[in-house]
Design a protein around this motif. Structure first.
Motif, short mmCIF file in Angstrom:
data_model
loop_
_atom_site.label_atom_id
_atom_site.label_comp_id
_atom_site.label_asym_id
_atom_site.label_seq_id
_atom_site.Cartn_x
_atom_site.Cartn_y
_atom_site.Cartn_z
N PHE A 91 0.86 -1.18 0.00
CA PHE A 91 0.00 0.00 0.00
C PHE A 91 0.90 1.23 0.00
CE2 PHE A 91 -2.17 -3.45 2.04
CZ PHE A 91 -3.46 -3.40 1.53
N GLN A 92 0.69 2.14 -0.95
CA GLN A 92 1.46 3.38 -0.99
C GLN A 92 0.94 4.32 0.08
OE1 GLN A 92 4.19 4.37 -3.13
NE2 GLN A 92 4.25 5.79 -1.43
N LEU A 93 1.81 4.83 0.91
CA LEU A 93 1.48 5.82 1.93
C LEU A 93 2.17 7.13 1.53
CD1 LEU A 93 2.19 3.59 5.08
CD2 LEU A 93 0.06 3.79 3.78
N HIS A 94 2.02 8.17 2.33
CA HIS A 94 2.71 9.43 2.07
C HIS A 94 4.21 9.24 2.28
CE1 HIS A 94 -0.89 11.84 1.66
NE2 HIS A 94 -1.37 11.29 2.76
N GLY A 95 4.96 9.12 1.18
CA GLY A 95 6.40 9.04 1.26
C GLY A 95 6.97 7.71 1.74
N GLN A 96 6.13 6.73 1.91
CA GLN A 96 6.59 5.40 2.33
C GLN A 96 5.53 4.39 1.93
OE1 GLN A 96 7.18 5.56 6.55
NE2 GLN A 96 5.07 6.00 7.00
N ALA A 97 5.78 3.13 2.24
CA ALA A 97 4.82 2.08 1.89
C ALA A 97 4.62 1.14 3.06
CB ALA A 97 5.32 1.30 0.67
N LEU A 98 3.48 0.48 3.07
CA LEU A 98 3.16 -0.57 4.03
C LEU A 98 3.03 -1.86 3.25
CD1 LEU A 98 2.22 -1.31 7.00
CD2 LEU A 98 -0.10 -1.20 6.07
N MET A 99 3.71 -2.91 3.74
CA MET A 99 3.63 -4.22 3.09
C MET A 99 3.05 -5.23 4.06
SD MET A 99 6.62 -6.77 1.64
CE MET A 99 7.14 -5.72 0.31
N LEU A 100 2.19 -6.09 3.56
CA LEU A 100 1.67 -7.23 4.30
C LEU A 100 2.35 -8.47 3.72
CD1 LEU A 100 -2.12 -6.31 4.16
CD2 LEU A 100 -0.46 -5.72 5.95
N PHE A 101 2.92 -9.30 4.59
CA PHE A 101 3.74 -10.44 4.16
C PHE A 101 3.47 -11.57 5.12
CE2 PHE A 101 8.28 -12.00 3.35
CZ PHE A 101 8.15 -12.11 1.98
N GLY A 102 3.27 -12.78 4.64
CA GLY A 102 3.01 -13.91 5.53
C GLY A 102 4.11 -14.05 6.59
N ARG A 103 3.70 -14.33 7.85
CA ARG A 103 4.67 -14.41 8.95
C ARG A 103 5.78 -15.43 8.68
NH1 ARG A 103 2.67 -11.73 13.77
NH2 ARG A 103 0.42 -11.84 13.79
N ALA A 104 5.43 -16.63 8.21
CA ALA A 104 6.44 -17.66 7.97
C ALA A 104 7.40 -17.21 6.86
CB ALA A 104 5.78 -18.99 7.60
N ASP A 105 6.86 -16.62 5.81
CA ASP A 105 7.71 -16.12 4.73
C ASP A 105 8.59 -14.97 5.20
OD1 ASP A 105 6.65 -17.97 2.92
OD2 ASP A 105 5.08 -16.59 2.26
N LEU A 106 8.06 -14.13 6.07
CA LEU A 106 8.85 -13.02 6.61
C LEU A 106 10.00 -13.54 7.47
CD1 LEU A 106 9.32 -9.98 6.93
CD2 LEU A 106 7.63 -9.99 8.79
N ALA A 107 9.71 -14.52 8.30
CA ALA A 107 10.77 -15.10 9.14
C ALA A 107 11.87 -15.70 8.25
CB ALA A 107 10.20 -16.17 10.07
#
Length: 145
Positions: free
Chosen positions: A42-58
């Motif tokens: 998700f594009q935010l003002h000057g940055q982004a938010l990412m959603l990523f599966g917990r296992a994949d993130l680890a």
């Protein structure tokens, strides 16, 4: 070369169920800017938010098999008025958030409340009369005199 270091370019939240997380943020009115089968951005003002599966993130962090929690972090959204705070809090609850603390006047002179998204990530919704917001909602902290 001097690199600017007081910035955050991307915040990544580990989630248990990406489809559920996408639906929650869509219900808040957030539009995905980019996505794949394993992540949503998700594009935010000057940055982004990412959603990523917990296992994949680890695994991506080099900690495969680690139990990732939500940590001692609060993400915050500032609003121009107390009514805006109340509306944002109600919208989050309607989208599936869990109320942690209903918005109320707080000791520092503002007004705020807390909720947890479906994966337990804590969000604060607040009005700070000492930090005026730009028309686009962005925040620039006042410079001390």
């Amino acid at each position: 070369m001097t690199l600017p270091c007081q910035r955050i370019s991307l915040v990544t939240l580990g989630v248990d169920n990406l489809d559920r997380a996408r639906a929650f943020y869509a219900a808040l009115g957030w539009a995905e800017a980019e996505s794949t089968d394993g992540m949503a951005c998700f594009q935010l003002h000057g940055q982004a938010l990412m959603l990523f599966g917990r296992a994949d993130l680890a695994k991506d962090q080099g900690r495969e098999g680690a139990e990732l929690g939500t940590g001692a972090v609060t993400l915050a959204q500032c609003f121009e008025t107390r009514d805006d705070v109340d509306a944002a809090f109600a919208q989050a609850l309607a989208a599936g958030a869990t109320a942690l603390k209903a918005p109320e006047a707080v000791f520092w002179g503002g007004y705020s409340g807390y909720y947890a998204d479906p994966d337990g990530h804590v969000w604060e919704v607040a009005h700070n009369p000492f930090w005026p917001l730009a028309k686009d909602g962005s925040l620039t902290l006042p410079v001390p005199a």
